[in-house]
Design a protein around this motif. Sequence first.
Motif, PDB file in Angstrom:
ATOM      1  N   LEU A   1       0.857  -1.236   0.021  1.00  0.00           N
ATOM      2  CA  LEU A   1      -0.032  -0.161  -0.064  1.00  0.00           C
ATOM      3  C   LEU A   1       0.866   1.168   0.064  1.00  0.00           C
ATOM      4  CD1 LEU A   1      -2.864  -0.660   2.667  1.00  0.00           C
ATOM      5  CD2 LEU A   1      -3.229   0.377   0.322  1.00  0.00           C
ATOM      6  N   VAL A   2       2.007   1.272   0.836  1.00  0.00           N
ATOM      7  CA  VAL A   2       2.779   2.366   0.979  1.00  0.00           C
ATOM      8  C   VAL A   2       3.450   2.639  -0.305  1.00  0.00           C
ATOM      9  CG1 VAL A   2       5.093   3.232   1.774  1.00  0.00           C
ATOM     10  CG2 VAL A   2       3.456   2.132   3.206  1.00  0.00           C
ATOM     11  N   ARG A   3       3.791   1.719  -1.056  1.00  0.00           N
ATOM     12  CA  ARG A   3       4.639   1.907  -2.507  1.00  0.00           C
ATOM     13  C   ARG A   3       3.574   2.506  -3.597  1.00  0.00           C
ATOM     14  NH1 ARG A   3       7.271  -3.122  -0.794  1.00  0.00           N
ATOM     15  NH2 ARG A   3       5.695  -4.361  -1.720  1.00  0.00           N
ATOM     16  N   ALA A   4       2.401   1.813  -3.380  1.00  0.00           N
ATOM     17  CA  ALA A   4       1.349   2.173  -4.421  1.00  0.00           C
ATOM     18  C   ALA A   4       0.989   3.550  -4.114  1.00  0.00           C
ATOM     19  CB  ALA A   4       0.073   1.310  -4.261  1.00  0.00           C
ATOM     20  N   CYS A   5       0.807   4.084  -3.082  1.00  0.00           N
ATOM     21  CA  CYS A   5       0.226   5.348  -2.778  1.00  0.00           C
ATOM     22  C   CYS A   5       1.497   6.496  -3.122  1.00  0.00           C
ATOM     23  CB  CYS A   5      -0.050   5.366  -0.916  1.00  0.00           C
ATOM     24  SG  CYS A   5      -1.475   4.710  -0.787  1.00  0.00           S
ATOM     25  N   LEU A   6       2.821   5.925  -2.821  1.00  0.00           N
ATOM     26  CA  LEU A   6       3.704   6.853  -3.245  1.00  0.00           C
ATOM     27  C   LEU A   6       3.692   7.137  -4.821  1.00  0.00           C
ATOM     28  CD1 LEU A   6       6.716   5.626  -0.831  1.00  0.00           C
ATOM     29  CD2 LEU A   6       5.611   7.857  -0.935  1.00  0.00           C
ATOM     30  N   ALA A   7       3.725   6.051  -5.562  1.00  0.00           N
ATOM     31  CA  ALA A   7       3.597   5.806  -7.026  1.00  0.00           C
ATOM     32  C   ALA A   7       2.302   6.793  -7.502  1.00  0.00           C
ATOM     33  CB  ALA A   7       3.484   4.459  -7.529  1.00  0.00           C
ATOM     34  N   GLU A   8       1.422   6.866  -6.867  1.00  0.00           N
ATOM     35  CA  GLU A   8      -0.004   7.848  -7.240  1.00  0.00           C
ATOM     36  C   GLU A   8       0.487   9.239  -6.683  1.00  0.00           C
ATOM     37  OE1 GLU A   8      -2.939   6.892  -8.340  1.00  0.00           O
ATOM     38  OE2 GLU A   8      -2.091   5.053  -9.004  1.00  0.00           O
ATOM     39  N   GLY A   9       1.762   9.427  -6.126  1.00  0.00           N
ATOM     40  CA  GLY A   9       1.987  10.949  -5.772  1.00  0.00           C
ATOM     41  C   GLY A   9       1.496  11.428  -4.222  1.00  0.00           C
ATOM     42  N   ALA A  10       0.980  10.345  -3.493  1.00  0.00           N
ATOM     43  CA  ALA A  10       0.535  10.997  -2.187  1.00  0.00           C
ATOM     44  C   ALA A  10       1.921  11.047  -1.404  1.00  0.00           C
ATOM     45  CB  ALA A  10      -0.387   9.721  -1.584  1.00  0.00           C
ATOM     46  N   PHE A  11       1.583  11.808  -0.150  1.00  0.00           N
ATOM     47  CA  PHE A  11       2.498  11.833   1.021  1.00  0.00           C
ATOM     48  C   PHE A  11       1.800  10.775   1.785  1.00  0.00           C
ATOM     49  CE2 PHE A  11       2.415  16.001  -0.755  1.00  0.00           C
ATOM     50  CZ  PHE A  11       4.007  16.436  -0.485  1.00  0.00           C
ATOM     51  N   VAL A  12       2.851   9.916   2.391  1.00  0.00           N
ATOM     52  CA  VAL A  12       2.631   8.653   3.292  1.00  0.00           C
ATOM     53  C   VAL A  12       3.251   8.771   4.641  1.00  0.00           C
ATOM     54  CG1 VAL A  12       2.660   6.288   3.325  1.00  0.00           C
ATOM     55  CG2 VAL A  12       2.454   7.389   1.132  1.00  0.00           C
TER      56      VAL A  12
END
Length: 248
Positions: free
Chosen positions: A24-35
Amino acid sequence: MLDTGLAGRTVLVTGSAHGIGAALVRACLAEGAFVAALDIDEAANRALAERADPGGARIRPVRADLSDPAAIAAAHDEVSAWRPVDVLFNNAARPLARSLWEITAEEWDEVFAINLRAVFLLTRAVAAGMRERGFGRIVNMASVAGQTPRPTGAAYGSSKAGLIALTRVFAAELAAYGVTVNAVAPAMTDTPMVRSVGPEALAALTAQVPMGRIATPEEVVRVALFLASAESFVTGATYDVNGGALMR
Ligand SMILES: NC(=O)c1ccc[n+]([C@@H]2O[C@H](COP(=O)([O-])OP(=O)(O)OC[C@H]3O[C@@H](n4cnc5c(N)ncnc54)[C@H](O)[C@@H]3O)[C@@H](O)[C@H]2O)c1
């Protein structure tokens, strides 16, 4: 391609150091989110953060033990001082596969403290800000074990059934404020939690899945990201990701 609308948003993932949480962390970073990545395993969580976002500009590893209400409050303060949370993935859990004749009261309490009480406390803290700002997405990682009985699932399965009920209560409470709350119910997924059962038990469990294999973490994440997407009319739902293991 699904436009998740996560770019520039702030996501909090619990149980981020391993398995589905790390995916989930990797996917959210790939989407441009701050995690904000929260886990009890500080070393693994830091290692994940360094690998996933080498400059560290968009990731904040947070160490917390979710069985401790004071630690949950402190972690929430730390994360919201960094950035207000738009999306919360309640993913951490304590597995327990034990005959109902053998579970101790302490084990029961520990499973419920992490799998249900922590979700209640963290969601309530995070949702207060979401409600004020008029936007939020909350996704809870339930399990097929909360939907159908397993002989060894008295504590774990009951905690996940409770999580599905809690998902609906928060969804009803927050629906008018732009905040959706949903659950994902995976069956066996290829993570350290599942590998810990051993190869024979794994083969026996896999044989029960009509699609003939277990899920990848990424397949679970895809559904979680859909439920976290900004444009959504879905709330109070539980989405099954189980290869046909339970059809309802
Ligand atoms: N893997 C599966 O087959 C499967 C199936 C159905 C549901 N799920 C659910 O998916 C979620 C993720 O599972 P996974 O397989 O990736 O698990 P995992 O064991 O690989 O990862 C769980 C993470 O939670 C963290 N964690 C555990 N206790 C904690 C605590 N007290 N405080 C903070 N962090 C804590 C662990 O350190 C770990 O990083 C869980 O909610 C699990 O119940 C998994």
